[in-house]
Design a protein around this motif. Structure first.
Motif, PDB file in Angstrom:
ATOM      1  N   ALA A   1       0.857  -1.188   0.000  1.00 18.25           N
ATOM      2  CA  ALA A   1       0.000   0.000   0.000  1.00 18.25           C
ATOM      3  C   ALA A   1       0.888   1.232   0.000  1.00 18.25           C
ATOM      4  O   ALA A   1       2.022   1.194   0.507  1.00 18.25           O
ATOM      5  N   PRO A   2       0.412   2.336  -0.551  1.00 18.60           N
ATOM      6  CA  PRO A   2       1.206   3.568  -0.488  1.00 18.60           C
ATOM      7  C   PRO A   2       1.447   3.992   0.956  1.00 18.60           C
ATOM      8  O   PRO A   2       0.576   3.824   1.822  1.00 18.60           O
ATOM      9  N   VAL A   3       2.617   4.534   1.210  1.00 15.19           N
ATOM     10  CA  VAL A   3       2.916   5.067   2.538  1.00 15.19           C
ATOM     11  C   VAL A   3       2.016   6.280   2.789  1.00 15.19           C
ATOM     12  O   VAL A   3       1.958   7.201   1.979  1.00 15.19           O
ATOM     13  N   ARG A   4       1.307   6.250   3.890  1.00 16.27           N
ATOM     14  CA  ARG A   4       0.401   7.345   4.233  1.00 16.27           C
ATOM     15  C   ARG A   4       1.115   8.303   5.169  1.00 16.27           C
ATOM     16  O   ARG A   4       1.617   7.916   6.222  1.00 16.27           O
ATOM     17  N   ASP A   5       1.132   9.577   4.818  1.00 22.41           N
ATOM     18  CA  ASP A   5       1.969  10.549   5.509  1.00 22.41           C
ATOM     19  C   ASP A   5       1.569  10.810   6.951  1.00 22.41           C
ATOM     20  O   ASP A   5       2.418  11.165   7.775  1.00 22.41           O
ATOM     21  N   ASP A   6       0.285  10.651   7.293  1.00 19.58           N
ATOM     22  CA  ASP A   6      -0.133  11.025   8.651  1.00 19.58           C
ATOM     23  C   ASP A   6      -0.112   9.864   9.631  1.00 19.58           C
ATOM     24  O   ASP A   6      -0.527  10.016  10.780  1.00 19.58           O
ATOM     25  N   GLU A   7       0.369   8.709   9.220  1.00 17.53           N
ATOM     26  CA  GLU A   7       0.517   7.578  10.134  1.00 17.53           C
ATOM     27  C   GLU A   7       1.892   7.598  10.799  1.00 17.53           C
ATOM     28  O   GLU A   7       2.880   8.009  10.172  1.00 17.53           O
ATOM     29  N   PRO A   8       2.005   7.147  12.044  1.00 18.98           N
ATOM     30  CA  PRO A   8       3.329   7.042  12.675  1.00 18.98           C
ATOM     31  C   PRO A   8       4.233   6.100  11.894  1.00 18.98           C
ATOM     32  O   PRO A   8       3.804   5.044  11.430  1.00 18.98           O
ATOM     33  N   VAL A   9       5.469   6.509  11.735  1.00 15.36           N
ATOM     34  CA  VAL A   9       6.435   5.638  11.073  1.00 15.36           C
ATOM     35  C   VAL A   9       6.684   4.419  11.957  1.00 15.36           C
ATOM     36  O   VAL A   9       6.701   4.514  13.188  1.00 15.36           O
ATOM     37  N   VAL A  10       6.843   3.251  11.327  1.00 16.88           N
ATOM     38  CA  VAL A  10       7.015   2.007  12.061  1.00 16.88           C
ATOM     39  C   VAL A  10       8.125   1.197  11.402  1.00 16.88           C
ATOM     40  O   VAL A  10       8.447   1.402  10.235  1.00 16.88           O
ATOM     41  N   HIS A  11       8.714   0.277  12.168  1.00 24.36           N
ATOM     42  CA  HIS A  11       9.824  -0.565  11.709  1.00 24.36           C
ATOM     43  C   HIS A  11      11.091   0.249  11.471  1.00 24.36           C
ATOM     44  O   HIS A  11      11.773   0.096  10.458  1.00 24.36           O
ATOM     45  N   VAL A  12      11.409   1.115  12.441  1.00 19.45           N
ATOM     46  CA  VAL A  12      12.710   1.791  12.438  1.00 19.45           C
ATOM     47  C   VAL A  12      13.454   1.385  13.711  1.00 19.45           C
ATOM     48  O   VAL A  12      12.838   1.147  14.757  1.00 19.45           O
ATOM     49  N   CYS A  13      14.777   1.295  13.599  1.00 15.26           N
ATOM     50  CA  CYS A  13      15.586   0.927  14.759  1.00 15.26           C
ATOM     51  C   CYS A  13      15.937   2.172  15.572  1.00 15.26           C
ATOM     52  O   CYS A  13      15.684   3.310  15.156  1.00 15.26           O
ATOM     53  N   TYR A  14      16.537   1.941  16.723  1.00  9.30           N
ATOM     54  CA  TYR A  14      16.938   3.035  17.601  1.00  9.30           C
ATOM     55  C   TYR A  14      17.882   3.993  16.878  1.00  9.30           C
ATOM     56  O   TYR A  14      17.754   5.222  17.016  1.00  9.30           O
ATOM     57  N   HIS A  15      18.838   3.446  16.130  1.00 11.29           N
ATOM     58  CA  HIS A  15      19.812   4.314  15.449  1.00 11.29           C
ATOM     59  C   HIS A  15      19.129   5.225  14.431  1.00 11.29           C
ATOM     60  O   HIS A  15      19.508   6.398  14.292  1.00 11.29           O
ATOM     61  N   GLU A  16      18.131   4.712  13.713  1.00 10.57           N
ATOM     62  CA  GLU A  16      17.391   5.541  12.766  1.00 10.57           C
ATOM     63  C   GLU A  16      16.613   6.625  13.504  1.00 10.57           C
ATOM     64  O   GLU A  16      16.581   7.793  13.055  1.00 10.57           O
ATOM     65  N   ALA A  17      15.974   6.257  14.601  1.00 12.52           N
ATOM     66  CA  ALA A  17      15.223   7.237  15.386  1.00 12.52           C
ATOM     67  C   ALA A  17      16.134   8.332  15.918  1.00 12.52           C
ATOM     68  O   ALA A  17      15.806   9.528  15.871  1.00 12.52           O
ATOM     69  N   GLN A  18      17.284   7.933  16.420  1.00 13.22           N
ATOM     70  CA  GLN A  18      18.243   8.894  16.960  1.00 13.22           C
ATOM     71  C   GLN A  18      18.760   9.828  15.874  1.00 13.22           C
ATOM     72  O   GLN A  18      18.905  11.043  16.096  1.00 13.22           O
ATOM     73  N   ALA A  19      19.016   9.293  14.680  1.00 14.48           N
ATOM     74  CA  ALA A  19      19.504  10.121  13.575  1.00 14.48           C
ATOM     75  C   ALA A  19      18.443  11.118  13.133  1.00 14.48           C
ATOM     76  O   ALA A  19      18.736  12.298  12.875  1.00 14.48           O
ATOM     77  N   TYR A  20      17.192  10.665  13.029  1.00  9.95           N
ATOM     78  CA  TYR A  20      16.122  11.585  12.665  1.00  9.95           C
ATOM     79  C   TYR A  20      16.019  12.709  13.680  1.00  9.95           C
ATOM     80  O   TYR A  20      15.884  13.890  13.314  1.00  9.95           O
ATOM     81  N   ALA A  21      16.060  12.366  14.966  1.00 12.09           N
ATOM     82  CA  ALA A  21      15.921  13.381  16.007  1.00 12.09           C
ATOM     83  C   ALA A  21      17.028  14.431  15.886  1.00 12.09           C
ATOM     84  O   ALA A  21      16.765  15.634  16.020  1.00 12.09           O
ATOM     85  N   ALA A  22      18.258  13.982  15.628  1.00 13.80           N
ATOM     86  CA  ALA A  22      19.364  14.930  15.467  1.00 13.80           C
ATOM     87  C   ALA A  22      19.134  15.827  14.255  1.00 13.80           C
ATOM     88  O   ALA A  22      19.374  17.039  14.302  1.00 13.80           O
ATOM     89  N   TRP A  23      18.677  15.235  13.156  1.00 11.96           N
ATOM     90  CA  TRP A  23      18.386  16.008  11.939  1.00 11.96           C
ATOM     91  C   TRP A  23      17.308  17.056  12.208  1.00 11.96           C
ATOM     92  O   TRP A  23      17.372  18.175  11.680  1.00 11.96           O
ATOM     93  N   ALA A  24      16.335  16.712  13.046  1.00 13.74           N
ATOM     94  CA  ALA A  24      15.236  17.624  13.358  1.00 13.74           C
ATOM     95  C   ALA A  24      15.604  18.649  14.426  1.00 13.74           C
ATOM     96  O   ALA A  24      14.769  19.472  14.804  1.00 13.74           O
ATOM     97  N   GLY A  25      16.832  18.599  14.928  1.00 11.97           N
ATOM     98  CA  GLY A  25      17.248  19.522  15.966  1.00 11.97           C
ATOM     99  C   GLY A  25      16.731  19.156  17.339  1.00 11.97           C
ATOM    100  O   GLY A  25      16.635  20.019  18.225  1.00 11.97           O
ATOM    101  N   LYS A  26      16.416  17.892  17.531  1.00  7.96           N
ATOM    102  CA  LYS A  26      15.871  17.443  18.807  1.00  7.96           C
ATOM    103  C   LYS A  26      16.666  16.233  19.292  1.00  7.96           C
ATOM    104  O   LYS A  26      17.801  16.019  18.904  1.00  7.96           O
ATOM    105  N   ARG A  27      16.070  15.430  20.127  1.00  7.22           N
ATOM    106  CA  ARG A  27      16.668  14.212  20.655  1.00  7.22           C
ATOM    107  C   ARG A  27      15.545  13.245  21.000  1.00  7.22           C
ATOM    108  O   ARG A  27      14.364  13.620  20.959  1.00  7.22           O
ATOM    109  N   LEU A  28      15.889  12.016  21.314  1.00 12.27           N
ATOM    110  CA  LEU A  28      14.884  11.093  21.818  1.00 12.27           C
ATOM    111  C   LEU A  28      14.611  11.395  23.292  1.00 12.27           C
ATOM    112  O   LEU A  28      15.522  11.794  24.026  1.00 12.27           O
TER     113      LEU A  28
END
Length: 444
Positions: free
Chosen positions: A274-301
């Protein structure tokens, strides 16, 4: 199971336990009867057991703790104890073991359950910690539900046509703010009163936190796609050294089960694309991916304590609730739990489940990575065995909170703690971000 600190009435407790055992076993049957015997005995991923191993394992644990320990009765199948010992048998080796075939495994579970129900009719819920308030029965219910979620994750990894079916989650019903300020102060973390809380949730203790800001909802696919499109997977600035090393070794370039679909992305859900729906929470990411996104967004976990305060603390009373919405059990109006749906609900789908501060979807949808290594609380005591929690303490595991769409209500509450290796993403894992409050934000 209930928000009360104890249950009044032995017969009421017996009825509740019987209902939970039956409800849980029905889910186990659904997950194992949805596929043929070839799929039951096949290992669909080296990260997971064959479904038939999980099936007999839940019966073996029920026999060990309820039939033998609580009931003091003769073993049903002592000869299989080692086969279904999760510590003696690594997952990668389980397909080569002389496991019970499906028909024999089901017969074994039925025999064990008959003995347990007979025991339940007679057991005295004494002050012995293992049986007080039906704890041992609750532990077994939660154990089987945890394996049901593991089996659901195995279904997500299996190849072939779809065999599981469920209606889509509800559409958004509320607009959700981007961030929420959590004021500085103490709150009570953990519990001393929940009858079925596990050892790592105890004891209750006071924690002081400075003011911080937390996302009002989990990070969505749409926001995560921006990170991907901005080259987030190719820029080591956002990754920890361990995370960057894993990203390169594992060849990570998007969440698990995503693939390019024209100019966008598609996501494989239990045999369906199915197409990825933008307003759903992202799922199946590891801790390292989450941490990298947070840094990119100027935040943290968030830390584990920050997550729990946002989920449980009531500023009007100063007390910690059992769930974000209060002490009552979750319903279909509160959270996406129990395999009722087969993917996360869009942000804003559960306004009745929001915390007093306005933080949404803290329970259900996706397990949320925190930055905290898994350790015991001050005064922790292993109960009833070290292997449930204590052997996993240390820097190797990170804590996840909140449960997912595959987590049952019996194994999910504001104090419940999950943990896994930072590289794991076959689990139903997502995250939300946090940051320190700026001085002007933290002023009353």
């Amino acid at each position: 199971m209930t928000g009360a600190t104890t249950w009044v009435g032995t017969e009421q407790l017996r009825s509740r336990i019987a209902a939970e055992l039956e409800r849980t076993r029905a889910r186990t049957a659904l997950l194992t009867e949805a596929v043929d015997e070839a799929d039951l005995v096949r290992q669909h991923s080296p990260l997971m057991s064959p479904l038939v191993w999980d099936l007999a394992h839940v019966g073996n644990q029920e026999e060990l703790w309820l039939v033998r320990d609580v009931g003091g009765r003769e073993p049903v199948r002592r000869d299989i104890d080692d086969l279904y010992d999760a510590f003696k048998q690594p997952r990668r080796d389980r397909p080569t073991l002389p496991l019970l075939p499906p028909r024999e495994a089901r017969a074994y579970l039925l025999t064990v359950r008959e003995k347990v129900l007979d025991l339940l009719d007679r057991v005295a819920f004494t002050d012995r910690p293992l049986v007080a308030d039906g704890f041992a029965f609750g532990m077994i219910v939660q154990h089987e539900q945890q394996h049901d979620e593991t089996m659901l994750a195995t279904h997500q990894l299996r190849a072939g046509p779809a065999v599981l079916h469920a209606p889509p989650p509800p559409e958004p019903r509320a607009r959700v703010d981007a961030e929420v300020l959590v004021p500085a102060g103490e709150f009570t973390m953990g519990t001393d009163t929940d009858p079925w809380a596990l050892d790592n949730e105890r004891p209750a203790h006071r924690v002081h936190l400075p003011a911080y800001v937390i996302d009002a909802a989990p990070v969505t696919n749409g926001r995560y796609r921006e990170f991907v499109a901005d080259g987030g997977y190719d820029d080591p600035r956002w990754w920890s050294p361990a995370g960057w090393r894993h990203r390169r070794e594992a060849g990570l370039s998007a969440p698990m089960h995503w693939r390019r679909d024209g100019d966008g992305w598609a996501y494989r859900r239990f045999g369906r694309w199915a197409p990825v729906r933008d307003d759903e929470p992202v799922v199946h990411v590891c801790y390292h991916e989450a941490q990298a996104y947070a840094a990119w967004a100027g935040k943290r976990l968030p830390t584990e304590a920050e997550w729990e305060k946002a989920a449980r603390w009531d500023p009007a009373t100063g007390r910690s609730r059992r769930y974000p919405w209060g002490d009552d059990d979750p319903t279909a109006e509160h959270a996406n739990l129990g395999q009722r749906h087969l993917w996360p609900a869009p942000v804003g789908a559960y306004p009745a489940g929001a915390s007093p501060l306005g933080v949404h979807q803290l329970v259900g949808d996706v397990w949320e990575w925190t930055s905290t290594p898994f350790r015991g609380y001050p005064g922790f005591t292993a109960f009833p065995y070290r292997e449930y929690s204590e052997v996993f303490f240390g820097d190797d595991h990170r804590v996840l909170r909140g449960g997912s769409f595959g987590t049952d209500r019996a194994a999910c509450r504001g104090t419940f703690r999950n943990w896994d290796y930072p590289i794991r993403r076959q689990i139903f894992s997502g995250f939300r971000c946090a940051r320190d409050a700026r001085p002007e934000e933290s002023q009353p």
